[in-house]
Design a protein around this motif. Sequence first.
Motif, PDB file in Angstrom:
ATOM      1  N   SER A 164     -24.519  26.218  42.831  1.00  0.00           N
ATOM      2  CA  SER A 164     -25.732  27.061  43.083  1.00  0.00           C
ATOM      3  C   SER A 164     -25.690  27.571  44.554  1.00  0.00           C
ATOM      4  O   SER A 164     -25.489  26.704  45.179  1.00  0.00           O
ATOM      5  N   ALA A 165     -25.664  28.755  44.727  1.00  0.00           N
ATOM      6  CA  ALA A 165     -25.996  29.203  46.175  1.00  0.00           C
ATOM      7  C   ALA A 165     -27.180  30.105  46.302  1.00  0.00           C
ATOM      8  O   ALA A 165     -27.364  31.063  45.532  1.00  0.00           O
TER       9      ALA A 165
ATOM     10  N   PHE B  73     -26.010  33.070  43.981  1.00  0.00           N
ATOM     11  CA  PHE B  73     -24.860  32.628  43.071  1.00  0.00           C
ATOM     12  C   PHE B  73     -25.107  31.461  42.292  1.00  0.00           C
ATOM     13  O   PHE B  73     -25.464  30.507  42.594  1.00  0.00           O
ATOM     14  N   ARG B  74     -24.808  31.778  40.928  1.00  0.00           N
ATOM     15  CA  ARG B  74     -25.161  30.607  40.085  1.00  0.00           C
ATOM     16  C   ARG B  74     -23.966  30.657  39.340  1.00  0.00           C
ATOM     17  O   ARG B  74     -23.494  31.602  38.608  1.00  0.00           O
ATOM     18  N   ALA B  75     -23.033  29.448  38.981  1.00  0.00           N
ATOM     19  CA  ALA B  75     -22.107  29.230  38.161  1.00  0.00           C
ATOM     20  C   ALA B  75     -22.439  27.922  37.215  1.00  0.00           C
ATOM     21  O   ALA B  75     -22.337  26.882  37.847  1.00  0.00           O
TER      22      ALA B  75
ATOM     23  N   SER C 104     -16.930  23.927  50.288  1.00  0.00           N
ATOM     24  CA  SER C 104     -17.147  22.983  51.395  1.00  0.00           C
ATOM     25  C   SER C 104     -16.014  23.089  52.645  1.00  0.00           C
ATOM     26  O   SER C 104     -16.000  22.323  53.297  1.00  0.00           O
ATOM     27  N   LEU C 105     -15.249  24.318  52.523  1.00  0.00           N
ATOM     28  CA  LEU C 105     -14.235  24.239  53.698  1.00  0.00           C
ATOM     29  C   LEU C 105     -14.705  25.318  54.706  1.00  0.00           C
ATOM     30  O   LEU C 105     -13.880  25.454  55.630  1.00  0.00           O
ATOM     31  N   LEU C 106     -16.043  25.842  54.637  1.00  0.00           N
ATOM     32  CA  LEU C 106     -16.646  26.586  55.555  1.00  0.00           C
ATOM     33  C   LEU C 106     -18.086  26.342  55.511  1.00  0.00           C
ATOM     34  O   LEU C 106     -18.682  26.559  54.385  1.00  0.00           O
ATOM     35  N   LYS C 107     -18.799  26.252  56.492  1.00  0.00           N
ATOM     36  CA  LYS C 107     -20.125  26.069  56.719  1.00  0.00           C
ATOM     37  C   LYS C 107     -20.994  27.242  56.677  1.00  0.00           C
ATOM     38  O   LYS C 107     -20.607  28.264  57.604  1.00  0.00           O
ATOM     39  N   PRO C 108     -21.980  27.549  55.735  1.00  0.00           N
ATOM     40  CA  PRO C 108     -22.865  28.701  55.893  1.00  0.00           C
ATOM     41  C   PRO C 108     -23.464  28.578  57.196  1.00  0.00           C
ATOM     42  O   PRO C 108     -24.255  27.446  57.525  1.00  0.00           O
TER      43      PRO C 108
ATOM     44  N   THR D 129     -28.498  27.713  51.339  1.00  0.00           N
ATOM     45  CA  THR D 129     -28.297  26.374  50.671  1.00  0.00           C
ATOM     46  C   THR D 129     -27.278  26.326  49.372  1.00  0.00           C
ATOM     47  O   THR D 129     -27.040  27.374  48.714  1.00  0.00           O
ATOM     48  N   ILE D 130     -26.236  25.372  49.279  1.00  0.00           N
ATOM     49  CA  ILE D 130     -25.318  25.352  48.327  1.00  0.00           C
ATOM     50  C   ILE D 130     -25.491  24.005  47.692  1.00  0.00           C
ATOM     51  O   ILE D 130     -25.537  23.016  48.412  1.00  0.00           O
ATOM     52  N   THR D 131     -25.537  23.844  46.456  1.00  0.00           N
ATOM     53  CA  THR D 131     -25.486  22.575  45.603  1.00  0.00           C
ATOM     54  C   THR D 131     -24.201  22.746  44.707  1.00  0.00           C
ATOM     55  O   THR D 131     -23.822  23.790  43.933  1.00  0.00           O
TER      56      THR D 131
END
Length: 322
Positions: free
Chosen positions: A22-23, A41-43, A68-72, A76-78
């Motif tokens: 989720s983003a 975004f939702r997967a 998690s290779l690039l920080k927004p 929020t991202i989970t």
Amino acid sequence: MSIATTSNTPNPGALSGALGVSAKGVSRHFGAVHAVEHVDFRAPAGKVTALIGPNGAGKTTLLLMLASLLKPDSGTITIDGLDPAQDRAAVRLRIGWMPDTLGVWESLTAREILVQMARFYRLPAARIPQRVADLLELVRLDTLADQPARVLSRGQQQRLSLARALVHDPSVLLLDEPASGLDPGSRVELRKLLRSLAGEGKAVVVSSHVLSELDEIADGAVFVNQGRTVKQQTIEEAALAGRRYAVTALDSEALMAKLRELGVEFRVEAGRRPAVTLLLTHDAGAAALLSELVTSGIGVVSFAPATGALEETYMNLETEQR
């Protein structure tokens, strides 16, 4: 063949209920360039989610943030309910990342690359050889296992990259152009494999320009353009919105005259045998129209979808953007 992990550690997805990806409101800027701007975004777990957009839309930047290779910069991202900013190590155990190119270690063999990746994820040493052998067989590289990665073709490197992403049995797969360079047979195998992985409860995210392929494997899609989410849609919703059909006949003039008589809007497409295309909203309507044409004596040569459901949505969105 089972692709379950050979580790004694429980599947990471099982530990968290496999909640998927989720983003919310995610943004990332590179100087003055707004690569991703407030994307949602939702997967979900157990589904294949397509990430669709033109070149430069921000797809790869979004995938790098999800991995998690690039920080927004914001948002929020989970991953399976975990925040990468707070628990990056646990998140990375849950993620299988397949970039659009294999990357480093081209002097190592395919087997050596997978063994090293298994060590990185701390799989039990005694079980690594069998895990690697299973993955090499799964992606049909067992006969090339001891060849340096640099001698592999583009398609073979793509298959090795997929095996690398699966080595630790992640609960989330993030795949950037996974079908690039694959021959037709390998594309079919990839579709079957991704459906199988989703059936095991994994959240599978696929970014691809081959929209016809995505129709076959995706459960839903997120469309992005100019760094923003422009639409989220399930395959069922896309199908209900209609798709364009192409019709050719022995007598094109008779076909067009009949369509005008029926009040069906169409357009003529150039080709050796001119085809007409028309938008139909459901399969029943397509079947009824075909029946009417044949009953009226029109010599129909072909009658089939000209685009997939997702491609139709994409083209409509492109038109709206203009």
